[in-house]
Write an enzyme that holds these catalytic residues in place. Structure first.
Site, PDB file in Angstrom:
ATOM      1  N   ASP A   1       0.849  -1.206   0.000  1.00 43.48           N
ATOM      2  CA  ASP A   1       0.000   0.000   0.000  1.00 43.48           C
ATOM      3  C   ASP A   1       0.877   1.247   0.000  1.00 43.48           C
ATOM      4  OD1 ASP A   1      -2.446   1.255  -0.056  1.00 43.48           O
ATOM      5  OD2 ASP A   1      -2.934   0.914   2.042  1.00 43.48           O
TER       6      ASP A   1
ATOM      7  N   CYS B   1      -3.867   5.465  -2.614  1.00 43.89           N
ATOM      8  CA  CYS B   1      -4.371   4.610  -3.683  1.00 43.89           C
ATOM      9  C   CYS B   1      -4.579   5.461  -4.922  1.00 43.89           C
ATOM     10  CB  CYS B   1      -5.691   3.975  -3.255  1.00 43.89           C
ATOM     11  SG  CYS B   1      -6.459   3.026  -4.579  1.00 43.89           S
TER      12      CYS B   1
ATOM     13  N   ASN C   1      -0.817   6.181   4.532  1.00 40.52           N
ATOM     14  CA  ASN C   1      -1.353   5.336   5.596  1.00 40.52           C
ATOM     15  C   ASN C   1      -0.918   5.880   6.945  1.00 40.52           C
ATOM     16  OD1 ASN C   1      -0.989   3.511   3.153  1.00 40.52           O
ATOM     17  ND2 ASN C   1      -2.034   2.122   4.531  1.00 40.52           N
TER      18      ASN C   1
HETATM   19  N1  COA Z   1      -2.082  -9.811 -13.265  1.00 34.05           N
HETATM   20  C1  COA Z   1      -1.589  -9.628 -14.522  1.00 34.05           C
HETATM   21  N2  COA Z   1      -2.357  -9.521 -15.626  1.00 34.05           N
HETATM   22  C2  COA Z   1      -3.693  -9.608 -15.456  1.00 34.05           C
HETATM   23  C3  COA Z   1      -4.261  -9.781 -14.189  1.00 34.05           C
HETATM   24  C4  COA Z   1      -3.410  -9.888 -13.061  1.00 34.05           C
HETATM   25  N3  COA Z   1      -3.874 -10.048 -11.829  1.00 34.05           N
HETATM   26  N4  COA Z   1      -5.603  -9.812 -14.315  1.00 34.05           N
HETATM   27  C5  COA Z   1      -5.876  -9.693 -15.615  1.00 34.05           C
HETATM   28  N5  COA Z   1      -4.732  -9.567 -16.310  1.00 34.05           N
HETATM   29  C6  COA Z   1      -4.592  -9.412 -17.776  1.00 34.05           C
HETATM   30  C7  COA Z   1      -5.408 -10.475 -18.517  1.00 34.05           C
HETATM   31  O1  COA Z   1      -4.630 -11.615 -18.731  1.00 34.05           O
HETATM   32  C8  COA Z   1      -5.753  -9.752 -19.786  1.00 34.05           C
HETATM   33  O2  COA Z   1      -4.617  -9.769 -20.636  1.00 34.05           O
HETATM   34  P1  COA Z   1      -4.761  -9.847 -22.222  1.00 34.05           P
HETATM   35  O3  COA Z   1      -5.453  -8.572 -22.600  1.00 34.05           O
HETATM   36  O4  COA Z   1      -3.356  -9.935 -22.667  1.00 34.05           O
HETATM   37  O5  COA Z   1      -5.582 -11.064 -22.462  1.00 34.05           O
HETATM   38  C9  COA Z   1      -5.963  -8.310 -19.349  1.00 34.05           C
HETATM   39  O6  COA Z   1      -5.230  -8.179 -18.106  1.00 34.05           O
HETATM   40  C10 COA Z   1      -7.414  -7.930 -19.107  1.00 34.05           C
HETATM   41  O7  COA Z   1      -8.007  -8.859 -18.225  1.00 34.05           O
HETATM   42  P2  COA Z   1      -9.379  -8.559 -17.430  1.00 34.05           P
HETATM   43  O8  COA Z   1      -9.719  -9.756 -16.628  1.00 34.05           O
HETATM   44  O9  COA Z   1     -10.401  -8.028 -18.398  1.00 34.05           O
HETATM   45  O10 COA Z   1      -8.932  -7.443 -16.399  1.00 34.05           O
HETATM   46  P3  COA Z   1      -9.440  -5.934 -16.280  1.00 34.05           P
HETATM   47  O11 COA Z   1      -8.869  -5.114 -17.362  1.00 34.05           O
HETATM   48  O12 COA Z   1     -10.910  -5.903 -16.041  1.00 34.05           O
HETATM   49  O13 COA Z   1      -8.677  -5.481 -14.914  1.00 34.05           O
HETATM   50  C11 COA Z   1      -7.919  -5.961 -12.687  1.00 34.05           C
HETATM   51  C12 COA Z   1      -9.071  -6.041 -13.677  1.00 34.05           C
HETATM   52  C13 COA Z   1      -8.471  -6.365 -11.343  1.00 34.05           C
HETATM   53  C14 COA Z   1      -6.839  -6.935 -13.113  1.00 34.05           C
HETATM   54  C15 COA Z   1      -7.338  -4.525 -12.667  1.00 34.05           C
HETATM   55  O14 COA Z   1      -8.386  -3.605 -12.552  1.00 34.05           O
HETATM   56  C16 COA Z   1      -6.359  -4.325 -11.538  1.00 34.05           C
HETATM   57  O15 COA Z   1      -5.259  -4.870 -11.543  1.00 34.05           O
HETATM   58  N6  COA Z   1      -6.736  -3.518 -10.503  1.00 34.05           N
HETATM   59  C17 COA Z   1      -5.927  -3.341  -9.341  1.00 34.05           C
HETATM   60  C18 COA Z   1      -6.029  -1.954  -8.816  1.00 34.05           C
HETATM   61  C19 COA Z   1      -5.199  -1.782  -7.573  1.00 34.05           C
HETATM   62  O16 COA Z   1      -4.236  -2.493  -7.338  1.00 34.05           O
HETATM   63  N7  COA Z   1      -5.564  -0.815  -6.758  1.00 34.05           N
HETATM   64  C20 COA Z   1      -4.859  -0.513  -5.562  1.00 34.05           C
HETATM   65  C21 COA Z   1      -5.078  -1.484  -4.478  1.00 34.05           C
HETATM   66  S1  COA Z   1      -6.392  -1.003  -3.387  1.00 34.05           S
HETATM   67 ZN    ZN Z   2      -4.812   1.517   2.221  1.00 31.09          ZN
END
Ligand code: COA
Ligand code: ZN
Length: 304
Positions: free
Chosen positions: A19, A243, A252
């Site tokens: 974080d 974030c 934090n």
């Molecule tokens: N790690 C690496 N790659 C990932 C992944 C992961 N955890 N999850 C999905 N992908 C890749 C998929 O393989 C896909 O790749 P491709 O286009 O080459 O096939 C692509 O990302 C899209 O996948 P999808 O399932 O549609 O993901 P999305 O675009 O809806 O994103 C998350 C969803 C959850 C992965 C993304 O929003 C994310 O990582 N959010 C985290 C935010 C964060 O960390 N915030 C702070 C913490 S509170």
């Molecule tokens: Zn936090």
């Protein structure tokens, strides 16, 4: 508050390497992160959230998650965990040898959508499968509920919304729920009110409190948590953090400031403040900035 009602000991979950660093733009070399993590363990922290298996585009700073996780120090008695948002994240965590994961959703729809591109219900469906698979692989699971008090997009969040999501994550097999004030807006009365609603339903030892210090209320909120019998608190070395998906969120609660106040209250943390400050200083140096922690600043000045 009445000292007789205080716990003897508190567990701090150190979230600085995840974080704390996720919002920093200056790339931090993997070996600097690993030294930071080793030094945090050497300072006495027993729960350390080391990295995050989210999409590297979402959090570029933590794109080296597999490398970090694979090279974590052998530290007896220390549990390292990592954030996992979906199946793909779990695959990467398993590949990297992580034994404890943290899944994360929110109590407000807009934040869930902006942060993980899922509705709350979609995220719970995703996590049902992730948690089941993780537990079958012998891993343990923490569940974060973000925006438990105020959402940066929707405003006030109802306690009932928090209770629904937290309860569901426990049913799915999470062993601990981190009730998170993502933008740091809560005051002690909010904490008291929410815990009064949660604790009749959720055992207090399963609740951790995760505060940000945007408005300077984090330590006061910890005291409200202690009064309600909570003994697990998240904090981030140096007060790093924020974030990128939560406008207005800042650092934090600083681990140094939490350790100081708890030890002063006679509550054991097992953490050496001097060693903790020594762990954080190299990160401040790489970032080229003074970090918000008051006690880190105090100890750094004393060391000059
Ligand atoms: N790690 C690496 N790659 C990932 C992944 C992961 N955890 N999850 C999905 N992908 C890749 C998929 O393989 C896909 O790749 P491709 O286009 O080459 O096939 C692509 O990302 C899209 O996948 P999808 O399932 O549609 O993901 P999305 O675009 O809806 O994103 C998350 C969803 C959850 C992965 C993304 O929003 C994310 O990582 N959010 C985290 C935010 C964060 O960390 N915030 C702070 C913490 S509170
Ligand atoms: Zn936090």
């Amino acid at each position: 508050m009445n000292p007789a009602l205080l716990p003897e000991r508190v567990t701090i979950v150190e979230v600085g390497p995840r974080d704390g660093l996720q919002n920093e733009r200056t790339p931090i070399p993997t070996n600097v992160k690993l030294n930071f993590i080793s030094a945090l363990a050497a300072a006495g922290l027993t729960q350390i959230e080391a990295t995050s298996f989210v999409h590297p585009r979402a959090i570029p700073q933590l794109a080296d998650a597999v490398d970090v996780a694979r090279s974590l120090p052998a530290a007896p008695g220390v549990t390292f965990s990592a954030l996992v948002p979906n199946d793909k994240g779990l695959d990467r965590a398993i590949e990297a040898g992580i034994r404890r994961i943290a899944v994360f959703t929110a109590a407000s729809e807009t934040f869930a959508r902006k942060n993980i591109n899922m509705s709350i219900d979609e995220s719970l469906t995703t996590f049902a499968a992730v948690i089941q698979r993780a537990r079958s692989a012998g891993m343990t699971v923490r569940g974060y509920v973000s925006t438990c008090f105020v959402c940066p997009f929707e405003g006030e969040v109802s306690g009932d919304a928090v209770l629904r999501v937290a309860g569901r994550l426990l049913e799915l097999g999470a062993d601990q729920i981190a009730i998170s004030d993502t933008i740091g807006a809560a005051a002690p009365t909010d904490v008291h009110r929410l815990l009064s609603l949660l604790l009749p339903v959720i055992p207090r030892e399963r609740v951790a409190l995760h505060f940000h210090d945007t408005y300077g209320t984090a330590v006061a909120n910890v005291v409200a948590g202690l009064e309600a019998g909570i003994t697990t608190f998240d904090a981030s070395a140096g007060g790093l953090g924020g974030c990128p998906y939560a406008p207005g969120a800042s650092g934090n609660l600083a681990t140094e400031d939490l350790v100081y106040v708890l030890e002063r209250m006679g509550i054991a943390t097992g953490v050496s403040l001097q060693r903790l400050a020594a762990a954080t200083q190299p990160i401040a140096a790489v970032l080229g900035q003074e970090l918000p922690s008051r006690n880190l600043r105090r100890l750094s000045v004393a060391a000059c």
